[in-house]
Motif scaffolding. Sequence first.
Motif, mmCIF file in Angstrom:
data_model
loop_
_atom_site.group_PDB
_atom_site.id
_atom_site.type_symbol
_atom_site.label_atom_id
_atom_site.label_comp_id
_atom_site.label_asym_id
_atom_site.label_seq_id
_atom_site.Cartn_x
_atom_site.Cartn_y
_atom_site.Cartn_z
ATOM 1 N N THR A 184 0.389 -6.012 -10.804
ATOM 2 C CA THR A 184 -0.965 -5.462 -10.756
ATOM 3 C C THR A 184 -1.005 -4.273 -9.801
ATOM 4 O O THR A 184 -0.569 -4.369 -8.652
ATOM 5 N N ILE A 185 -1.515 -3.148 -10.292
ATOM 6 C CA ILE A 185 -1.654 -1.942 -9.482
ATOM 7 C C ILE A 185 -3.129 -1.569 -9.427
ATOM 8 O O ILE A 185 -3.754 -1.295 -10.454
ATOM 9 N N HIS A 186 -3.690 -1.575 -8.242
ATOM 10 C CA HIS A 186 -5.080 -1.169 -8.038
ATOM 11 C C HIS A 186 -5.065 0.340 -7.763
ATOM 12 O O HIS A 186 -4.914 0.784 -6.619
ATOM 13 N N ILE B 182 0.865 -1.182 0.000
ATOM 14 C CA ILE B 182 0.000 0.000 0.000
ATOM 15 C C ILE B 182 0.898 1.228 0.000
ATOM 16 O O ILE B 182 1.699 1.429 0.909
ATOM 17 N N ILE B 183 0.782 2.047 -1.036
ATOM 18 C CA ILE B 183 1.649 3.204 -1.207
ATOM 19 C C ILE B 183 0.855 4.321 -1.876
ATOM 20 O O ILE B 183 -0.081 4.047 -2.643
ATOM 21 N N SER B 184 1.200 5.532 -1.596
ATOM 22 C CA SER B 184 0.454 6.651 -2.166
ATOM 23 C C SER B 184 0.489 6.640 -3.687
ATOM 24 O O SER B 184 -0.521 6.854 -4.345
ATOM 25 N N SER B 185 1.675 6.400 -4.250
ATOM 26 C CA SER B 185 1.807 6.421 -5.706
ATOM 27 C C SER B 185 2.895 5.462 -6.174
ATOM 28 O O SER B 185 3.942 5.333 -5.537
ATOM 29 N N MET B 186 2.628 4.822 -7.297
ATOM 30 C CA MET B 186 3.639 3.988 -7.961
ATOM 31 C C MET B 186 4.146 4.639 -9.236
ATOM 32 O O MET B 186 4.815 4.005 -10.047
#
Length: 383
Positions: free
Chosen positions: A54-56, A6-10
């Motif tokens: 995969t990025i949600h 869980i991260i603010s931005s990828m």
Amino acid sequence: MKILRIISSMNPRSGGPSEGIRQLAVHMQASGHVTECLTADAADADWLAGQPLTIHALGPGRSGYAYCPAMGGWLRSHAHEYDAIIVSGLWQYHGLMARKVLTRLGIPYHVMPHGMLDPWFKHTYPLKHLKKWLYWPWAEYRVLRDAQTVIFTCEEERLLARESFWLYQCNERVTAYGTDTPPQDKERLQNVFLAQYPQLSGKRLILFLSRIHVKKGCDLLIEAFASIAAQYSDAHLLMAGPDQTGWQRELEQLAQALGIADRISWPGMLTGDMKWGAFHSSEVFCLPSHQENFGIVVAEALACGKPVLISNKVNIWREIEADRAGWVNEDSIKGTQSGLQSWLGSSVQQREEMSANAVACFNNRFRIDRVAVRLLEIINNNA
């Protein structure tokens, strides 16, 4: 194992943490471990295409806090699908949201602060620190306190984190951090890069590759380079990276005033073959940061056999110094000048020895397979 980060931005432009997650996910996939990300990025962001995991993306998040309420609902519905959950970064909505949701569900989580508890921020931005103090007791303090483990990427980061806030309680662990072995077809990559920038052929390139940001000490590097440029007519500074705050124009004006504008190139953000071509075309890597938690780009430079000229505010400076993989100095003009002078004035034999040391340092400390093993030990509660 199925892991949720869980991260603010990828967004690749957001810096080292997102790149570290990306590289580790690719490596762990080969061992049967799946990594997915939950972020506040806009669902229609162009860069999402072709990502290796995969990025949600449920955003865009609102304001600098990246407020994104959809993340909470998603996590409540899907948290039980994962074997481990890691929160990356502090001071934005995703951390507080993860704590509230996961503690209510009785699901453990881990936190990686990525240097965001470094006391440098307290001294440099005192008003922001005061604002954080108002927020700290009921938010980030609890995010850390209630985590199963708080994972630091080096011992220096762990020690510095204790100095930021007196109300501090967490279950600390330290893991190595690093990167995958980069492409090694040096000649091809050099040709790719120099075909785009033929004017740099034959130059002794000093590479800066990071965000153009005041924290990175870009102005120190330009002023230090100006002070020694006349002694080394074939030396050239390559300032590569995204200009996130609009500072580049001011830096270019500084270079013009110092009479070295023609000795600096600004290629912007480099990726893929162009990035590795820049590494392999350069003699040395320089990062005189005022604060740097780990500096994954430092590990990338070492992996390419490039010695590093760094400040003692880059938290892995002790490892670099111990392995004689570069020069470590203060984050000042004088310190940066000393590093440049040490490299440019060294003999061919000295440079070759330090290049070999750089590769050994990477292989012994920062290779990604070592990182993966240690991280799995921590999240499996075996360390």
